[in-house]
Design a protein around this motif. Structure first.
Motif, PDB file in Angstrom:
ATOM      1  N   GLU A 127       0.977  -1.375  -0.001  1.00  0.00           N
ATOM      2  CA  GLU A 127      -0.035  -0.115   0.017  1.00  0.00           C
ATOM      3  C   GLU A 127       0.811   1.157   0.133  1.00  0.00           C
ATOM      4  N   GLY A 128       2.275   1.184   0.277  1.00  0.00           N
ATOM      5  CA  GLY A 128       3.071   2.258   0.137  1.00  0.00           C
ATOM      6  C   GLY A 128       3.819   2.534   1.447  1.00  0.00           C
ATOM      7  N   TYR A 129       3.754   1.907   2.587  1.00  0.00           N
ATOM      8  CA  TYR A 129       4.113   1.876   3.831  1.00  0.00           C
ATOM      9  C   TYR A 129       5.554   1.666   3.647  1.00  0.00           C
ATOM     10  N   ASP A 130       6.400   2.460   4.578  1.00  0.00           N
ATOM     11  CA  ASP A 130       7.869   1.860   4.657  1.00  0.00           C
ATOM     12  C   ASP A 130       8.284   0.444   5.586  1.00  0.00           C
ATOM     13  N   CYS A 131       7.469   0.560   6.412  1.00  0.00           N
ATOM     14  CA  CYS A 131       7.692  -0.250   7.578  1.00  0.00           C
ATOM     15  C   CYS A 131       6.182  -0.627   8.173  1.00  0.00           C
ATOM     16  N   VAL A 132       5.997  -1.765   8.834  1.00  0.00           N
ATOM     17  CA  VAL A 132       4.870  -2.355   9.298  1.00  0.00           C
ATOM     18  C   VAL A 132       5.240  -3.130  10.873  1.00  0.00           C
ATOM     19  N   PHE A 133       4.642  -2.456  11.777  1.00  0.00           N
ATOM     20  CA  PHE A 133       4.767  -3.114  13.162  1.00  0.00           C
ATOM     21  C   PHE A 133       3.667  -3.884  13.656  1.00  0.00           C
ATOM     22  N   GLY A 134       3.988  -5.072  13.895  1.00  0.00           N
ATOM     23  CA  GLY A 134       2.893  -5.955  14.675  1.00  0.00           C
ATOM     24  C   GLY A 134       2.901  -5.832  16.009  1.00  0.00           C
ATOM     25  N   SER A 135       1.324  -5.332  16.566  1.00  0.00           N
ATOM     26  CA  SER A 135       1.141  -5.321  17.972  1.00  0.00           C
ATOM     27  C   SER A 135       0.546  -6.364  18.681  1.00  0.00           C
ATOM     28  N   ARG A 136       0.789  -6.654  19.792  1.00  0.00           N
ATOM     29  CA  ARG A 136       0.181  -7.671  20.231  1.00  0.00           C
ATOM     30  C   ARG A 136      -0.942  -6.963  21.359  1.00  0.00           C
ATOM     31  N   PHE A 137      -1.181  -5.828  21.380  1.00  0.00           N
ATOM     32  CA  PHE A 137      -1.872  -5.037  22.107  1.00  0.00           C
ATOM     33  C   PHE A 137      -2.754  -4.077  21.589  1.00  0.00           C
ATOM     34  N   ARG A 138      -3.283  -4.500  20.621  1.00  0.00           N
ATOM     35  CA  ARG A 138      -4.181  -3.500  19.825  1.00  0.00           C
ATOM     36  C   ARG A 138      -5.518  -4.230  19.717  1.00  0.00           C
ATOM     37  N   LYS A 139      -6.600  -3.552  19.675  1.00  0.00           N
ATOM     38  CA  LYS A 139      -8.012  -4.216  19.265  1.00  0.00           C
ATOM     39  C   LYS A 139      -7.981  -5.058  18.205  1.00  0.00           C
ATOM     40  N   GLY A 140      -8.189  -6.479  18.354  1.00  0.00           N
ATOM     41  CA  GLY A 140      -8.240  -7.412  17.462  1.00  0.00           C
ATOM     42  C   GLY A 140      -6.987  -8.500  17.596  1.00  0.00           C
ATOM     43  N   SER A 141      -6.064  -7.905  18.624  1.00  0.00           N
ATOM     44  CA  SER A 141      -4.717  -8.838  18.809  1.00  0.00           C
ATOM     45  C   SER A 141      -5.257 -10.150  19.628  1.00  0.00           C
ATOM     46  N   VAL A 142      -4.628 -11.107  19.274  1.00  0.00           N
ATOM     47  CA  VAL A 142      -4.945 -12.459  20.297  1.00  0.00           C
ATOM     48  C   VAL A 142      -3.391 -12.846  20.755  1.00  0.00           C
ATOM     49  N   VAL A 143      -3.393 -12.885  22.068  1.00  0.00           N
ATOM     50  CA  VAL A 143      -2.091 -13.291  22.788  1.00  0.00           C
ATOM     51  C   VAL A 143      -2.365 -14.363  23.779  1.00  0.00           C
ATOM     52  N   LYS A 209      11.290   9.290  10.596  1.00  0.00           N
ATOM     53  CA  LYS A 209      10.035   9.541  10.155  1.00  0.00           C
ATOM     54  C   LYS A 209       9.552   8.985   8.972  1.00  0.00           C
ATOM     55  N   TYR A 210       9.928   7.599   8.827  1.00  0.00           N
ATOM     56  CA  TYR A 210       9.411   6.845   7.858  1.00  0.00           C
ATOM     57  C   TYR A 210       7.771   6.409   7.991  1.00  0.00           C
ATOM     58  N   LYS A 211       7.074   6.093   7.036  1.00  0.00           N
ATOM     59  CA  LYS A 211       5.747   5.979   6.994  1.00  0.00           C
ATOM     60  C   LYS A 211       5.567   4.579   7.540  1.00  0.00           C
ATOM     61  N   ILE A 212       4.875   4.414   8.753  1.00  0.00           N
ATOM     62  CA  ILE A 212       4.725   3.351   9.425  1.00  0.00           C
ATOM     63  C   ILE A 212       3.367   2.948   9.913  1.00  0.00           C
ATOM     64  N   ALA A 213       3.033   1.639   9.419  1.00  0.00           N
ATOM     65  CA  ALA A 213       1.607   1.342   9.799  1.00  0.00           C
ATOM     66  C   ALA A 213       1.881   0.179  11.181  1.00  0.00           C
ATOM     67  N   GLU A 214       0.848   0.253  11.943  1.00  0.00           N
ATOM     68  CA  GLU A 214       0.942  -0.787  13.176  1.00  0.00           C
ATOM     69  C   GLU A 214      -0.401  -1.554  12.744  1.00  0.00           C
ATOM     70  N   ILE A 215      -0.375  -2.823  12.987  1.00  0.00           N
ATOM     71  CA  ILE A 215      -1.491  -3.752  12.658  1.00  0.00           C
ATOM     72  C   ILE A 215      -1.526  -4.951  14.106  1.00  0.00           C
ATOM     73  N   PRO A 216      -2.978  -5.102  14.485  1.00  0.00           N
ATOM     74  CA  PRO A 216      -2.908  -6.027  15.432  1.00  0.00           C
ATOM     75  C   PRO A 216      -2.745  -7.509  15.126  1.00  0.00           C
ATOM     76  N   ILE A 217      -1.941  -8.145  15.792  1.00  0.00           N
ATOM     77  CA  ILE A 217      -1.180  -9.506  15.245  1.00  0.00           C
ATOM     78  C   ILE A 217      -1.715 -10.653  16.190  1.00  0.00           C
ATOM     79  N   SER A 218      -1.609 -12.014  15.912  1.00  0.00           N
ATOM     80  CA  SER A 218      -1.703 -12.934  16.727  1.00  0.00           C
ATOM     81  C   SER A 218      -0.439 -13.646  17.100  1.00  0.00           C
ATOM     82  N   TRP A 219      -0.343 -13.761  18.640  1.00  0.00           N
ATOM     83  CA  TRP A 219       0.885 -14.067  19.208  1.00  0.00           C
ATOM     84  C   TRP A 219       0.678 -15.231  20.175  1.00  0.00           C
ATOM     85  N   TYR A 220       1.373 -16.442  19.784  1.00  0.00           N
ATOM     86  CA  TYR A 220       1.495 -17.600  20.565  1.00  0.00           C
ATOM     87  C   TYR A 220       2.604 -18.061  21.414  1.00  0.00           C
ATOM     88  N   GLY A 221       2.352 -17.956  22.661  1.00  0.00           N
ATOM     89  CA  GLY A 221       3.677 -18.462  23.570  1.00  0.00           C
ATOM     90  C   GLY A 221       4.142 -19.733  23.186  1.00  0.00           C
TER      91      GLY A 221
END
Length: 265
Positions: A127-143, A209-221
């Motif tokens: 989509e044009g982002y420079d980086c994508v950060f996976g977050s375990r603590f956004r709405k929709g995340s599964v930990v 100041k790169y264009k960064i997106a953060e998305i909720p992810i699933s994380w399994y211990g």
């Protein structure tokens, strides 16, 4: 809502970017095979061109032998040996020296990262982002199976980073992140030898100041083996890395941005 130009860019770049997956592995003989096979299955299903750079980080079990056997079966696998001394940061740095891709992901060998999230990050890059950060603590995340003590420490550290760097990103310590190649080149050479490389990479991209997106992810211990992250040992390393980049942002950001904007130098 995305603009027409953004949709056109996505259409032009769809499945044309080589995806390099860097997987550091230390004593992961029970996890490395399913980790890689599940990932290959998803990437092939999506017709994404890819390579998987697996870095053996001085394993004392059968991890190295399993990597060699997998590389015979799957031509997309690039085996790399991380020389002594070991450490997650050094292993990731060794992997990054051997990637050929336009898009680079850091993925753990313990099956904690969901292959579907790895695909979703690639699509965000398209989509044009420079980086994508996976977050375990956004709405929709599964930990699942996150040790309570480490969870508390994680939230304290990340809240502190949010305040210190004035950012909305809330899981900067998570290793699972995806970068365009030019971002990796811009933040190199990396210095961290251990888990502190996670914040060195994310904070270095953030202050540039790169264009960064953060998305909720699933994380399994992990269900097999032991985590290599030792909180007491890592405290001083995280603190050093955090302060180093904070002072860079405070004192020499103008020089950093000039280097970013003139990458040929």
């Amino acid at each position: 809502m995305a603009s027409k130009a953004e949709y056109d860019l996505c259409a032009i770049t769809k499945n044309t970017l080589l995806y390099s997956i860097v997987i550091p592995a230390h004593n992961e003989e029970k996890n490395i095979l399913p980790t890689v096979e599940e990932l290959i299955q998803e990437l092939r299903r999506e017709n994404i061109p890819f390579e998987i750079v697996i870095v053996n980080d001085n394993s004392t079990d059968n991890t190295l032998q399993m990597i060699k056997e997998m590389s015979k079966q799957y031509p997309e696998i690039v085996p790399v040996d991380n020389p002594l001394p070991g450490g997650l940061g050094r292993a990731i740095r060794s992997g990054l020296k051997n990637v050929k891709g336009d898009v680079i992901a850091i993925v753990m060998a313990d099956r904690s990262d969901d292959p579907k999230d790895i695909i979703r990050c690639y699509r965000k890059i398209e989509e044009g982002y420079d980086c994508v950060f996976g977050s375990r603590f956004r709405k929709g995340s599964v930990v699942t199976h996150y040790p309570q003590v480490k969870l508390i420490a994680n939230r304290i550290v990340n809240k502190f980073l949010q305040i210190l760097f004035l950012t909305r990103f809330n899981d900067l310590t998570n290793a699972f992140k995806v970068y365009r190649r030019h971002v990796i080149e811009s933040i190199s050479p990396l210095q961290s030898a251990h888990f502190n490389i996670t914040i060195e990479m994310s904070l270095s991209a953030l202050i540039r100041k790169y264009k960064i997106a953060e998305i909720p992810i699933s994380w399994y211990g992990r269900t097999w083996g032991q985590s290599k992250l030792k909180l007491r040992e890592m405290g001083r390393r995280y603190l050093c890395t955090m302060l180093m980049i904070w002072f860079e942002r405070l004192l020499i950001l103008d020089d950093i941005m000039k280097e970013k904007n003139h990458p040929s130098r």
